[in-house]
Design a protein around this motif. Sequence first.
Motif, PDB file in Angstrom:
ATOM      1  N   LEU A  72       5.181  21.923-104.495  1.00 22.17           N
ATOM      2  CA  LEU A  72       5.677  21.312-103.603  1.00 22.17           C
ATOM      3  C   LEU A  72       5.188  19.714-103.403  1.00 22.17           C
ATOM      4  O   LEU A  72       4.665  19.533-102.435  1.00 22.17           O
ATOM      5  N   PRO A  73       5.295  18.912-104.473  1.00 22.32           N
ATOM      6  CA  PRO A  73       4.858  17.734-104.102  1.00 22.32           C
ATOM      7  C   PRO A  73       5.262  16.486-103.083  1.00 22.32           C
ATOM      8  O   PRO A  73       4.541  15.727-102.876  1.00 22.32           O
ATOM      9  N   GLU A  74       6.383  16.758-102.474  1.00 22.76           N
ATOM     10  CA  GLU A  74       6.834  16.088-101.423  1.00 22.76           C
ATOM     11  C   GLU A  74       6.181  16.504-100.051  1.00 22.76           C
ATOM     12  O   GLU A  74       6.817  15.700 -98.958  1.00 22.76           O
ATOM     13  N   TYR A  75       5.376  17.244 -99.964  1.00 22.76           N
ATOM     14  CA  TYR A  75       4.654  17.915 -98.906  1.00 22.76           C
ATOM     15  C   TYR A  75       3.355  17.268 -98.729  1.00 22.76           C
ATOM     16  O   TYR A  75       2.819  17.518 -99.870  1.00 22.76           O
ATOM     17  N   HIS A  76       2.760  17.055 -97.543  1.00 21.46           N
ATOM     18  CA  HIS A  76       1.473  16.868 -97.048  1.00 21.46           C
ATOM     19  C   HIS A  76       0.956  18.685 -96.873  1.00 21.46           C
ATOM     20  O   HIS A  76       1.627  19.433 -96.281  1.00 21.46           O
ATOM     21  N   ALA A  77      -0.422  18.797 -97.148  1.00 21.29           N
ATOM     22  CA  ALA A  77      -0.699  20.219 -96.991  1.00 21.29           C
ATOM     23  C   ALA A  77      -2.216  20.333 -96.359  1.00 21.29           C
ATOM     24  O   ALA A  77      -3.161  19.367 -96.397  1.00 21.29           O
ATOM     25  N   HIS A  78      -2.403  21.288 -95.477  1.00 24.19           N
ATOM     26  CA  HIS A  78      -3.700  21.712 -94.878  1.00 24.19           C
ATOM     27  C   HIS A  78      -3.946  23.156 -95.400  1.00 24.19           C
ATOM     28  O   HIS A  78      -3.019  24.108 -95.076  1.00 24.19           O
ATOM     29  N   PHE A  79      -5.168  23.385 -95.591  1.00 21.71           N
ATOM     30  CA  PHE A  79      -5.509  24.814 -96.220  1.00 21.71           C
ATOM     31  C   PHE A  79      -6.958  25.172 -95.721  1.00 21.71           C
ATOM     32  O   PHE A  79      -7.821  24.293 -95.576  1.00 21.71           O
ATOM     33  N   SER A  80      -7.262  26.445 -95.220  1.00 20.20           N
ATOM     34  CA  SER A  80      -8.515  26.977 -95.077  1.00 20.20           C
ATOM     35  C   SER A  80      -8.486  28.607 -95.304  1.00 20.20           C
ATOM     36  O   SER A  80      -7.424  29.172 -94.956  1.00 20.20           O
ATOM     37  N   TYR A  81      -9.591  28.919 -95.933  1.00 22.92           N
ATOM     38  CA  TYR A  81     -10.201  30.283 -95.930  1.00 22.92           C
ATOM     39  C   TYR A  81     -10.492  30.535 -94.522  1.00 22.92           C
ATOM     40  O   TYR A  81     -11.040  29.822 -93.729  1.00 22.92           O
ATOM     41  N   PRO A  82     -10.974  31.921 -94.196  1.00 20.30           N
ATOM     42  CA  PRO A  82     -11.631  32.392 -93.162  1.00 20.30           C
ATOM     43  C   PRO A  82     -13.135  32.390 -93.562  1.00 20.30           C
ATOM     44  O   PRO A  82     -13.302  31.955 -94.568  1.00 20.30           O
ATOM     45  N   LYS A  83     -13.973  32.354 -92.595  1.00 19.77           N
ATOM     46  CA  LYS A  83     -15.351  32.265 -92.982  1.00 19.77           C
ATOM     47  C   LYS A  83     -15.880  33.407 -94.238  1.00 19.77           C
ATOM     48  O   LYS A  83     -15.359  34.480 -94.075  1.00 19.77           O
ATOM     49  N   ALA A  84     -16.393  32.780 -95.063  1.00 16.84           N
ATOM     50  CA  ALA A  84     -16.658  33.822 -96.089  1.00 16.84           C
ATOM     51  C   ALA A  84     -17.727  35.005 -95.631  1.00 16.84           C
ATOM     52  O   ALA A  84     -18.503  34.806 -94.868  1.00 16.84           O
ATOM     53  N   ASP A  85     -17.428  36.224 -96.266  1.00 20.48           N
ATOM     54  CA  ASP A  85     -18.055  37.401 -95.743  1.00 20.48           C
ATOM     55  C   ASP A  85     -18.100  38.347 -96.823  1.00 20.48           C
ATOM     56  O   ASP A  85     -16.938  38.967 -97.182  1.00 20.48           O
ATOM     57  N   PRO A  86     -19.317  38.856 -97.107  1.00 18.45           N
ATOM     58  CA  PRO A  86     -19.403  40.003 -98.323  1.00 18.45           C
ATOM     59  C   PRO A  86     -18.490  41.277 -98.062  1.00 18.45           C
ATOM     60  O   PRO A  86     -18.416  42.146 -98.856  1.00 18.45           O
ATOM     61  N   ARG A  87     -18.239  41.380 -96.735  1.00 19.45           N
ATOM     62  CA  ARG A  87     -17.527  42.699 -96.259  1.00 19.45           C
ATOM     63  C   ARG A  87     -15.819  42.579 -96.649  1.00 19.45           C
ATOM     64  O   ARG A  87     -15.250  43.503 -96.452  1.00 19.45           O
ATOM     65  N   GLU A  88     -15.590  41.445 -96.974  1.00 21.93           N
ATOM     66  CA  GLU A  88     -14.043  41.120 -97.306  1.00 21.93           C
ATOM     67  C   GLU A  88     -13.382  42.104 -98.181  1.00 21.93           C
ATOM     68  O   GLU A  88     -14.082  42.490 -99.373  1.00 21.93           O
ATOM     69  N   LEU A  89     -12.284  42.426 -97.623  1.00 20.96           N
ATOM     70  CA  LEU A  89     -11.584  43.486 -98.518  1.00 20.96           C
ATOM     71  C   LEU A  89     -10.490  42.852 -99.348  1.00 20.96           C
ATOM     72  O   LEU A  89     -10.070  41.926 -99.045  1.00 20.96           O
ATOM     73  N   PRO A  90     -10.125  43.432-100.687  1.00 21.76           N
ATOM     74  CA  PRO A  90      -9.413  42.642-101.563  1.00 21.76           C
ATOM     75  C   PRO A  90      -7.718  42.459-101.071  1.00 21.76           C
ATOM     76  O   PRO A  90      -6.755  42.910-101.851  1.00 21.76           O
ATOM     77  N   PHE A  91      -7.703  42.158 -99.958  1.00 26.66           N
ATOM     78  CA  PHE A  91      -6.095  41.945 -99.388  1.00 26.66           C
ATOM     79  C   PHE A  91      -5.942  40.291 -99.452  1.00 26.66           C
ATOM     80  O   PHE A  91      -6.659  39.458-100.327  1.00 26.66           O
TER      81      PHE A  91
END
Length: 257
Positions: A72-91
């Motif tokens: 999508l080269p014609e788009y400007h973009a913003h991304f974020s993960y949630p806060k890293a956490d070892p309890r995260e499930l693989p979803f």
Amino acid sequence: MSGFRFLQFNIQFGQVWDASDPDNAPIDLDQTIAEIRRHDADIITLQEVEQARSDGQQADPPPNFQRLRAALPEYHAHFSYPKADPRELPFGIGLAIFSKTPLHERMRQDLPSPRVEFDFFGETKTPTDRVLIGAKTTIAGHEVTIYNVHLLAFFMLKTSSETHGGQRRQVAELLRQSDGPTLLAGDFNVSRPGPLIDQYEAVGFQTVQDETITWHRMPFVLDHIFYNESLRCVEHEIVRTEVSDHLPLRADFEFVD
């Protein structure tokens, strides 16, 4: 351009829908990208951009987001993960905003989750925190604020976000402070949308639609685009596709002068 097209889509990290075996369906991000591109939206909000790792580690740079940016080269973009956490499930984790017009005042806000215990394959777990991201852009001389959120699925934990309302209240307070054309889109993970809609209507926002199911797995309306009185929704569609377990929601807006 007097208006704009908005696309809301939980892409489940590119995993396609297979009703016979949904949890083991193949991942095909190319299909996801083709679906996104064909709508030619001016603004796109995506949830579950990346697949979480069970150890809580987060790939940097995020691989799916990098592929989406390249496609999508014609788009400007913003991304974020949630806060890293070892309890995260693989979803699915990670939010993105894409816009054909430049983005500024990018932001992110953590949404804490309560310590609700639940069983996950015989182990007692508690949920990780969620995140909301936002940015502003200018369309046809109007500054537009965009928020993107993915709330905790309390119904999967045998409770509800009405009982544990912290995340919803935090988002509502952000909306209460909004000024000018503002949209809030995302996967709200609410099996009964009525109370959520009432809550956000009380701070000046209405949803594009609340009747058509947006999730393949259960007959729920999980995905919404909320907008305030500075905007008018002139058309919308829930798009039938099997490139994710969620259905895209597309809406066309005009400015109310």
